[in-house]
Design a protein around this motif. Structure first.
Motif, PDB file in Angstrom:
ATOM      1  N   THR A 171       1.807  -5.668  -4.398  1.00 14.41           N
ATOM      2  CA  THR A 171       2.580  -4.817  -3.482  1.00 14.41           C
ATOM      3  C   THR A 171       1.654  -3.898  -2.699  1.00 14.41           C
ATOM      4  O   THR A 171       1.804  -3.726  -1.472  1.00 14.41           O
ATOM      5  N   ASN A 172       0.702  -3.310  -3.382  1.00 11.20           N
ATOM      6  CA  ASN A 172      -0.263  -2.441  -2.701  1.00 11.20           C
ATOM      7  C   ASN A 172      -1.016  -3.193  -1.610  1.00 11.20           C
ATOM      8  O   ASN A 172      -1.190  -2.689  -0.491  1.00 11.20           O
ATOM      9  N   LEU A 173      -1.473  -4.402  -1.930  1.00  6.93           N
ATOM     10  CA  LEU A 173      -2.258  -5.174  -0.961  1.00  6.93           C
ATOM     11  C   LEU A 173      -1.420  -5.480   0.284  1.00  6.93           C
ATOM     12  O   LEU A 173      -1.928  -5.418   1.409  1.00  6.93           O
ATOM     13  N   SER A 189      -5.076   6.540   2.470  1.00  9.55           N
ATOM     14  CA  SER A 189      -5.525   6.283   1.097  1.00  9.55           C
ATOM     15  C   SER A 189      -4.794   5.056   0.570  1.00  9.55           C
ATOM     16  O   SER A 189      -3.566   4.977   0.627  1.00  9.55           O
ATOM     17  N   THR A 190      -5.560   4.097   0.017  1.00 14.46           N
ATOM     18  CA  THR A 190      -4.929   2.890  -0.518  1.00 14.46           C
ATOM     19  C   THR A 190      -4.507   3.057  -1.979  1.00 14.46           C
ATOM     20  O   THR A 190      -3.909   2.142  -2.552  1.00 14.46           O
ATOM     21  N   ALA A 191      -4.777   4.203  -2.589  1.00 13.97           N
ATOM     22  CA  ALA A 191      -4.430   4.406  -3.998  1.00 13.97           C
ATOM     23  C   ALA A 191      -2.922   4.308  -4.190  1.00 13.97           C
ATOM     24  O   ALA A 191      -2.167   5.138  -3.690  1.00 13.97           O
ATOM     25  N   GLN A 192      -2.482   3.263  -4.895  1.00 11.98           N
ATOM     26  CA  GLN A 192      -1.058   3.018  -5.165  1.00 11.98           C
ATOM     27  C   GLN A 192      -0.219   3.181  -3.894  1.00 11.98           C
ATOM     28  O   GLN A 192       0.863   3.773  -3.892  1.00 11.98           O
ATOM     29  N   ILE A 193      -0.717   2.598  -2.819  1.00 10.45           N
ATOM     30  CA  ILE A 193      -0.120   2.770  -1.495  1.00 10.45           C
ATOM     31  C   ILE A 193       1.301   2.209  -1.411  1.00 10.45           C
ATOM     32  O   ILE A 193       2.111   2.646  -0.595  1.00 10.45           O
TER      33      ILE A 193
END
Length: 351
Positions: A63-65, A45-49
């Motif tokens: 940061t997430n990217l 899951s990329t949500a606030q990864i």
């Protein structure tokens, strides 16, 4: 009975199982890598990864990217040659950048819901990454198939049908979810599968259909695949209480401790109903607003001044083990968890 592999174009998962993408911080490289190692499709899951990164608070999106690639690489170290995908919500702020980051990092498949991923084919053009929309109705399936056909002359590589027993945000009205037993969802699954089949015929390919929501044991798998003709299943909740799951121990124990009556439908700030475990946090937000600690740029459509609470704050607390101050998303069968298992044990039981 040995199951046929799940074939998605030139990708073949030896086990027809997709691990559900669960954010924030519940399905990262640890869980996804373990599932992929066993022959299923592991999903990050990329949500606030990037929530654990020291730069997250100051530059959350950037940061997430960056962390998308880092997590995919970690999962590949666990499962060299395994299939690793990303679950990316359409509702995410700068959704297109998240998809591009996942594609450039070598994600095998993008699974996308919480809205219609109308531009997804354009974002993966020129890459080998497969694309799979999540739909909950035949209307949504028809819309996405027609949109992609008209604008991009393409069709989905896979379709995930997410039913009313799923965890997290749900593509149903609140009143529908309160009468789950009255929903003829098997009939809807068959209609969606036929719509997808017709779409695939136009492009001379078979589009595999994967059923999600409430799949907890072998009987559920048999119903989805043998009775409804699905090509595979997506499982989220059952993997939360595994050793390899990226969730903290307190989160896993909350599932084990939950009773059936603790699983409730709640209205999320996202504007969709969601399913979660009843706790102090959910009781408090019914009575008063909880202002955001700071905006971390999670949702495209969000006005922090109007939201009843910040969903990122609530999910970060869950990922950090602050269970009573957290939103604990779960599927309808979370109360059935009795112990911590391994991913291998769960897959053996399901398949």
């Amino acid at each position: 009975m040995k199951r046929e592999p799940l074939v998605i174009g030139d990708l073949t998962a030896e086990i027809p199982l997709v691990q559900g993408g669960m954010g924030v911080g519940i399905s990262l490289s640890g869980l996804a890598g373990a599932v992929a190692k066993e022959g299923g499709i592991g999903v990050i899951s990329t949500a606030q990864i990037g929530f654990r990164d020291p730069e997250f608070d100051e530059a959350p999106i950037e940061t997430n990217l960056r962390c998308i690639g880092e997590e995919i690489n970690k999962a590949r170290e666990i499962a060299p040659g395994g299939i690793i995908g990303c679950n990316i919500m359409v509702a995410t702020k700068r959704y297109e950048d998240y998809v591009r980051a996942a594609v450039k990092a070598g994600a095998d498949i993008i699974i996308s819901g919480a809205g219609l991923p109308s531009k997804l084919p354009e974002l993966v053009r020129g890459f080998r990454t497969k694309i799979a929309p999540i739909v909950s109705s035949v209307k949504a399936a028809a819309v996405i198939c027609k949109l992609w056909d008209r604008h991009y002359q393409t069709a989905p590589d896979m379709v995930v049908i997410e039913g009313p027993k799923a965890g997290g945000h749900l593509g149903f009205r609140e009143e529908e979810l309160s009468h789950i037993g009255d929903l003829d969802y098997d009939g809807e699954i068959r209609k969606i599968a036929e719509e997808v089949r017709q779409c695939g015929m136009k492009y001379g390919k078979k589009i595999p259909v994967v059923v999600a929501g409430g799949v907890y044991d072998r009987k559920d798998v048999e119903h989805c695949m043998d009775d409804l003709g699905a090509d595979g299943v997506q499982v989220g909740t059952r993997f939360v209480t595994t050793r390899e799951c990226d969730a903290p121990a307190a989160y896993k124990q909350a599932y084990i401790a939950a009773k059936k009556e603790d699983i409730v439908i709640t209205k999320s700030p996202v504007g969709m109903p969601g399913r979660a475990i009843l706790n102090k946090f959910l009781q408090e937000v019914k009575e008063k607003r909880k202002p955001a600690s700071r905006c971390r740029q999670c949702l495209e459509k969000c006005n922090p001044k109007e939201m009843p609470y910040c969903i990122t704050d609530a999910l970060l607390n869950a990922a950090r083990g602050k269970i009573q101050d957290a939103l604990l998303f779960c599927g309808a069968n979370a109360f059935r968890a009795e112990r911590i298992e391994t991913v291998r044990e769960v897959i053996a039981d399901l398949m």
